[in-house]
Design a protein around this motif. Structure first.
Motif, PDB file in Angstrom:
ATOM      1  N   ALA A  78      98.753 -65.125  42.636  1.00 40.98           N
ATOM      2  CA  ALA A  78      99.799 -65.277  43.651  1.00 40.98           C
ATOM      3  C   ALA A  78     100.787 -64.124  43.634  1.00 40.98           C
ATOM      4  N   TYR A  80     100.237 -60.903  43.342  1.00 36.44           N
ATOM      5  CA  TYR A  80      99.818 -59.634  43.918  1.00 36.44           C
ATOM      6  C   TYR A  80      99.867 -59.702  45.438  1.00 36.44           C
ATOM      7  N   LYS A  81     100.454 -58.669  46.037  1.00 34.05           N
ATOM      8  CA  LYS A  81     100.598 -58.620  47.491  1.00 34.05           C
ATOM      9  C   LYS A  81     100.375 -57.195  47.975  1.00 34.05           C
ATOM     10  N   PRO A  98     101.272 -61.524  51.588  1.00 34.96           N
ATOM     11  CA  PRO A  98     100.322 -62.306  50.773  1.00 34.96           C
ATOM     12  C   PRO A  98      98.886 -61.952  51.145  1.00 34.96           C
ATOM     13  N   ARG A 100      96.371 -63.937  51.179  1.00 38.70           N
ATOM     14  CA  ARG A 100      95.693 -65.024  51.887  1.00 38.70           C
ATOM     15  C   ARG A 100      96.651 -65.707  52.847  1.00 38.70           C
ATOM     16  N   THR A 103     100.183 -63.802  58.454  1.00 35.35           N
ATOM     17  CA  THR A 103     101.575 -63.375  58.559  1.00 35.35           C
ATOM     18  C   THR A 103     101.834 -62.949  59.994  1.00 35.35           C
ATOM     19  N   PRO A 252      94.707 -59.792  53.758  1.00 37.96           N
ATOM     20  CA  PRO A 252      95.891 -60.179  54.538  1.00 37.96           C
ATOM     21  C   PRO A 252      95.616 -60.058  56.037  1.00 37.96           C
ATOM     22  N   HIS A 324     106.979 -69.280  50.161  1.00 31.68           N
ATOM     23  CA  HIS A 324     107.425 -68.669  48.917  1.00 31.68           C
ATOM     24  C   HIS A 324     108.674 -67.821  49.084  1.00 31.68           C
TER      25      HIS A 324
END
Length: 346
Positions: A78, A80-81, A98, A100, A103, A252, A324
């Motif tokens: 979670a 890592y972006k 994110p 997954r 956005t 993403p 988040h």
């Protein structure tokens, strides 16, 4: 379903065939006791049958908690972006986009939404230690032609945007060769693109980012006001395809969205998602909003900001909702080298 290909005792396969079970759904949607009565198999045989069928229909291998602890599946972490290549913007997004989920970036015309999409198409090509994913991007245009001149300008200005990286690394990346451009003129071609061509690029590892610019253009133009249910059905089909791609390949998905004016007066059916004082709201209504994991709003404000004797119109990037992230915002500007956030003390 071909039961003969399953790693099962022939006795179990014969019982399943005799019970007239023809698909995986006939097995997985029935409880163990009911399946025992239907097939006259023992409890242990039914458990083996459930496990074998579940393994056959599972598209991706299961990941254990031990693998996550050991860091063997970094794409599922979670933390890592995909970086936005700016400390101020990454701080707002707690690291970036994110890996997954969808956005959404909504805003009025000339707010700078496409600039974010182009910048991410370059950011994704950097190594993981530099905020990227070491892969390319697919850019789906639904209304305007792809801004190739602006992309070339951003590529030549990468050393100015990323002064922290050695020039040898920047020069070693062939940015323009790793961006795949798709133009879709109607919903049918858009659906064919995300269900047929984009999966091929993801499966081959050629891309790890999907940008749709914009998601509202075709859905607004192809449906009348009294076709809301039909439009919602097509929206769900489209968003399901995007979610499937994002979760299967850890890619993403950025969807640029238009906005619609807020009509004054009482409207109990309107959902503003906290944008109470806003005169515009993201297009496509609640049907699309429920498919979005992170919603961002970009606004162009009055005035300019100076940087290195250069000026840019001030933009405001706001987090509307995200699982988040808190409600927050920051100021930013668009320069020759790309989008950069404006520090609070500037």
């Amino acid at each position: 379903m071909d039961w003969e290909h399953l790693d099962l005792n022939p006795r179990i396969i014969a019982a399943v065939t005799k019970a007239n079970c023809r698909s995986a759904k006939d097995i997985l949607c029935v409880s163990g006791p009911d399946l025992q009565r239907l097939t006259h198999l023992s409890k242990s045989d039914v458990q083996r049958l459930h496990c074998a069928v579940a393994a056959a229909v599972r598209k991706s291998p299961a990941v254990t908690a031990l693998q996550l602890i050991k860091g063997e599946c970094p794409a599922l972490e979670a933390g890592y972006k995909l970086s936005l290549v700016c400390p101020v913007l990454d701080r707002l997004m707690r690291g970036g986009l994110p890996l997954r989920g969808i956005t959404e970036l909504a805003g009025e015309s000339a707010a700078g939404k496409t600039q974010f999409g182009l910048q991410l198409c370059l950011s994704v090509q950097y190594p993981r230690e530099n905020g990227g994913l070491s892969s390319g991007a697919v850019y789906i245009c639904t209304e305007d032609s792809f801004p190739i001149k602006r992309l070339r300008q951003l590529i030549t200005q990468q050393p100015r945007l990323r002064p922290d990286l050695p020039s040898s690394l920047i020069n070693s990346i062939r940015f323009s060769d790793n961006i795949y451009i798709e133009h879709t003129a109607d919903l049918e071609s858009l659906q064919a693109c995300v269900s047929q061509r984009v999966p091929v690029l993801l499966k081959r590892g050629l891309v790890r980012l999907v940008v749709v610019d914009s998601v509202a253009a075709l859905f607004r133009s192809e449906f009348q006001a009294d076709e809301a249910i039909k439009r919602s059905r097509h929206l769900l089909t489209f968003s399901s395809a995007l979610h499937r791609l994002s979760h299967c390949y850890g890619a993403p998905v950025l969807c640029v969205n238009q906005v619609t004016d807020v009509v004054e007066g009482p409207n109990p059916g309107r959902c503003d998602y906290g944008l109470v004082e806003s005169k515009v709201l993201p297009a496509l209504g609640i049907a699309w909003a429920n498919q979005v994991m992170v919603r961002l709003m970009l606004r162009r404000l009055e005035g300019c900001v100076e940087s290195d004797e250069r000026s840019s119109a001030v933009r405001k990037l706001e987090v509307v909702f995200a699982p988040h992230l808190p409600r927050a915002d920051c100021l930013c500007g668009v320069w020759e080298e790309g989008v950069r956030g404006i520090p609070d003390d500037a």
